[in-house]
Design a protein around this motif. Sequence first.
Motif, PDB file in Angstrom:
ATOM      1  N   GLU A 127     -11.783  -7.002  -9.005  1.00 41.32           N
ATOM      2  CA  GLU A 127     -10.443  -7.498  -8.726  1.00 41.32           C
ATOM      3  C   GLU A 127     -10.215  -8.897  -9.284  1.00 41.32           C
ATOM      4  O   GLU A 127      -9.092  -9.431  -9.206  1.00 41.32           O
ATOM      5  N   ARG A 130      -6.992  -7.826 -13.038  1.00 42.48           N
ATOM      6  CA  ARG A 130      -6.381  -6.516 -12.791  1.00 42.48           C
ATOM      7  C   ARG A 130      -5.136  -6.322 -13.648  1.00 42.48           C
ATOM      8  O   ARG A 130      -4.565  -7.276 -14.180  1.00 42.48           O
ATOM      9  N   LYS A 141      -5.712   5.231  -8.594  1.00 46.46           N
ATOM     10  CA  LYS A 141      -6.616   4.493  -7.715  1.00 46.46           C
ATOM     11  C   LYS A 141      -6.799   5.221  -6.385  1.00 46.46           C
ATOM     12  O   LYS A 141      -7.913   5.318  -5.857  1.00 46.46           O
ATOM     13  N   TYR A 149      -6.684   0.430 -12.985  1.00 46.98           N
ATOM     14  CA  TYR A 149      -6.272  -0.596 -12.019  1.00 46.98           C
ATOM     15  C   TYR A 149      -6.840  -1.955 -12.404  1.00 46.98           C
ATOM     16  O   TYR A 149      -6.195  -2.985 -12.206  1.00 46.98           O
ATOM     17  N   TYR A 150      -8.040  -1.961 -12.964  1.00 43.16           N
ATOM     18  CA  TYR A 150      -8.699  -3.202 -13.358  1.00 43.16           C
ATOM     19  C   TYR A 150      -8.522  -3.455 -14.848  1.00 43.16           C
ATOM     20  O   TYR A 150      -8.371  -2.532 -15.640  1.00 43.16           O
TER      21      TYR A 150
END
Length: 366
Positions: A127, A130, A141, A149-150
Amino acid sequence: MKLSIIILNYNVCCFLELCLKSVEKAIQNIDAEIIVVDNNSEDASCNMVKTVFPKVKLIENKENSGFSKGNNIGVKQAKGEYLCILNPDTVVAEDTFTKTLNFTDGKSKLGIVGCKLINGNGLFLPESKRNIPTVNVALKKILGFSDDYYSNNLSQKENGKVDVLVGAFMVIKKEVYNEVGGFDEDYFMYGEDIDLSYKILKKGYENYYFGEATIIHFKGESSLKDRFYAQRFYAAMQIFYEKHFKQNMFFDMFVWVGIKLAYKFRKEQDAEIRNTSEYIFISNKKNKKLESILPKQVILKNNLDSVKSNSEIIFDANVLTYKEIINTIENNRKEDQITYKILPNNTNFIIGSDNGFKQGEVIFLK
């Protein structure tokens, strides 16, 4: 003043003390201030700050006003050109702020700068960088496919532009923070860092991941990850989508189903039961109090050569710099389940966290 460090605290007294000790060392050559906003903690946090850190500005809220409002309260009191939003369950290196501020030089459309975060066991926290969580990305996700997502276009140690940074460590100019209205107080916890990052992008600024600086984020402390975490997180995402994306019936149904599924299927992750094979104290002298409270002999060493599996390493911050401690944890992550704790300088406890879904451990030296 160059920098104001805003630390929002709630019931993590010992982690806050470790954080503040590392921050104090990191601002010795910077015109900076530290502001602690306490969200009505029930522990000894406020008394600790007043006693141990008299130069720190302490704001004592009479209620737990949440992450967004608490940080906004601190920012209103800040005098620095730059802000650093920092979690109390972090440890920074002596050169973290200097390197990060130097990185901002020459960037005319500077938004937020984040850095590399590792947990208390040396694991990189993805995180740290992102992408914008569009509906398609969020759906993946929820289904367990987190790659989109990342932000994987940058390696952990690279520097470059990213969309979203994590609220545990954010450096931003105060004027930019104020221009976009700071953290949105509709969010109580989770999602506010995504919202702020996105608002800044929409204003034409550029957010950066700075992989040359690493800090520890114990992660489970200031917002303990229990079985309700996913429900709270996806509820925050619903607020984000309502504010920034076009609504329709299928969209609302997707978010509703995502929250329900997350609540139903996410289980609290338990730390593995482990039998520590040996305790190693990295220092230049023995600590009799430490030896008296641990169940096995404590081995005094000055390096990590020939460390056994399932060892626990205890770093003496009276001898080592916080940068040395962070670098050692980052560079010695192995599959041998080695764990780490820190004896902060001038304290009577050791502290650490081996699992991002469990509260860390604080052991007092009697």
